[in-house]
Design an enzyme around this catalytic site. Structure first.
Site, short mmCIF file in Angstrom:
data_model
loop_
_atom_site.label_atom_id
_atom_site.label_comp_id
_atom_site.label_asym_id
_atom_site.label_seq_id
_atom_site.Cartn_x
_atom_site.Cartn_y
_atom_site.Cartn_z
N ARG A 3 46.94 28.19 45.16
CA ARG A 3 45.92 28.30 46.19
C ARG A 3 45.68 26.92 46.78
NH1 ARG A 3 41.00 31.04 43.06
NH2 ARG A 3 39.92 30.71 45.06
N SER A 49 42.74 25.56 47.74
CA SER A 49 41.39 25.01 47.61
C SER A 49 41.45 23.66 46.90
CB SER A 49 40.50 25.97 46.82
OG SER A 49 40.88 25.98 45.45
N LYS A 81 41.23 33.57 34.74
CA LYS A 81 40.11 34.46 35.09
C LYS A 81 40.33 35.15 36.43
CE LYS A 81 37.19 30.96 37.35
NZ LYS A 81 37.31 31.57 38.69
N ASP A 82 41.23 34.64 37.28
CA ASP A 82 41.51 35.25 38.58
C ASP A 82 42.69 36.21 38.55
OD1 ASP A 82 39.44 33.86 39.84
OD2 ASP A 82 40.72 32.13 40.25
N SER A 141 28.88 36.40 41.43
CA SER A 141 29.47 36.91 40.19
C SER A 141 28.62 38.04 39.62
CB SER A 141 29.58 35.77 39.17
OG SER A 141 29.75 36.28 37.86
N ARG A 158 29.04 39.28 36.80
CA ARG A 158 28.82 38.90 35.39
C ARG A 158 27.56 38.05 35.25
NH1 ARG A 158 29.75 34.02 33.21
NH2 ARG A 158 30.78 33.36 35.13
N ARG A 159 27.42 37.04 36.11
CA ARG A 159 26.23 36.19 36.04
C ARG A 159 24.98 36.95 36.47
NH1 ARG A 159 29.61 31.66 39.06
NH2 ARG A 159 30.36 30.39 37.31
N ARG A 180 29.73 33.13 48.18
CA ARG A 180 31.14 32.91 47.86
C ARG A 180 31.58 31.61 48.47
NH1 ARG A 180 34.98 36.50 48.91
NH2 ARG A 180 36.22 34.93 47.87
N GLY A 181 32.85 31.28 48.27
CA GLY A 181 33.37 30.01 48.77
C GLY A 181 33.65 29.09 47.60
N ASN A 182 34.46 28.04 47.84
CA ASN A 182 34.80 27.14 46.75
C ASN A 182 33.57 26.31 46.35
OD1 ASN A 182 34.71 24.62 48.33
ND2 ASN A 182 36.62 25.33 49.28
N ARG A 210 29.89 25.70 48.19
CA ARG A 210 28.61 26.19 47.64
C ARG A 210 27.61 25.05 47.47
NH1 ARG A 210 30.19 30.98 43.26
NH2 ARG A 210 32.21 31.43 44.17
N CYS A 233 36.94 44.35 39.50
CA CYS A 233 36.26 43.11 39.89
C CYS A 233 34.74 43.27 40.02
CB CYS A 233 36.84 42.56 41.18
SG CYS A 233 36.42 43.53 42.64
#
Length: 310
Positions: A11, A13, A82-83, A130, A132-133, A150-152, A156, A243
């Protein structure tokens, strides 16, 4: 592939490219005669800022990278485990050649005022997309509000700086990779905020026919990380999580070689929380992952996961 040149796809990023540099550095240390070049690609997941479930979920971060590898445009792909989806096999013709030594699996709170998670007042907006969070915060700190973001990590942090949110939750490992640990207010224990499956692990993927390259790359692998990752990914595979599934967990290899796996499945609102924690001794990691998944399925994890839209 020339034996002295490895084309690495990733990727594009800043964090992903920092991860590639780690791989290049470790390769240069072990095999100083090998040269590397980098092919950055923009993935669907990086371009799309909405709900990932609408663009193939986690596969959105790997599809274009996998395609470059399979097309012969690159020889080696670097992924965050994780991705990488675990509910389906790796693309046919590819294999994981190594898992690098695991980085920190914990999450960090970033609050400009320096408050800890327990000190945040009611109504504080936490930036995270997330599930999960969000589920875990809904259970442990229901007075806080999660704001989709979202975003890198750099993006953020920029959004936090202009007030789009009051605080952020980001992975410690990611902040270390982009050299931004200076912004961390509090590091949350893995028990307080359970990590995603595969947290902190970089995977190196090759075409299965490139046996010379696989042998070369395998030197970068870390034995305990391999065992932990194998247990975690088998756990996720058996659960068939998608997801939008709030699933969390982590395996730990003890100093004596004993492997344990703690894992949870949550409802999105945090009102239902299923937990399992087992030890495998020196048994097969995949068996441990299967056993923990079955323990959660007995508690109703299948109905919980299938009841969430994706």
């Amino acid at each position: 592939m020339p034996s002295d040149l490895i084309r690495i796809v990733s990727r594009d990023s800043p964090m992903a490219l920092a991860q590639v540099e780690r791989v290049r550095t470790e390769l240069a240390t072990l095999h100083p005669d090998v040269k590397t070049t980098v092919l950055p690609v923009r993935t669907t997941g990086d371009k799309w800022m909405g709900d990932l479930a609408k663009v193939e979920g986690k596969g959105a971060f790997t599809k274009e990278v996998d395609a470059a590898l399979l097309a012969g445009e690159a020889d080696l792909a670097v992924h965050c485990v994780k991705d990488v989806p675990a509910d389906r096999p790796l693309p046919a013709g590819t294999v994981f050649a190594a898992f690098l030594k695991r980085d920190d699996i914990r999450d960090a709170l970033i609050h400009p005022g320096g408050l800890t998670l327990d000190e945040l007042p009611a109504g504080t907006r936490i930036g995270t997309s997330s599930v999960r969070r969000t589920a875990q915060l809904a259970a442990s700190h229901p007075h806080l509000d999660c704001v989709p973001m979202r975003g890198n990590a750099n993006r953020r942090l920029e959004k936090l700086a202009v007030g789009e949110t009051d605080a952020l939750l980001l992975a410690v490992a990611g902040l270390k990779r982009i050299d931004r640990t200076d912004v961390i207010t509090e590091i949350l224990s893995a028990e307080t905020m359970m990590p995603p499956i595969g947290a902190g692990v970089l995977a190196l993927q090759c075409r299965e026919g490139d046996t010379d390259l696989i042998d070369l790359i395998s030197d970068l692998g870390h034995h305990d990380t391999f065992r932990e990752t194998q247990a975690e990914r088998m756990f996720l595979h058996v659960l068939q999580g998608h997801c939008n599934s709030p699933i969390a967990g982590f395996a730990r290899a003890g100093a004596s070689g004993e492997l344990s796996l703690r894992a949870s499945v949550f409802s999105p609102d945090g009102k239902v929380m299923l937990h399992a924690h087992e030890w495998a001794g020196r048994l097969d990691p995949a068996t441990l992952g299967t056993s923990v998944a079955v323990a959660l399925l007995r508690q109703g994890a299948r109905e919980l996961i299938d009841g969430i839209a994706h």
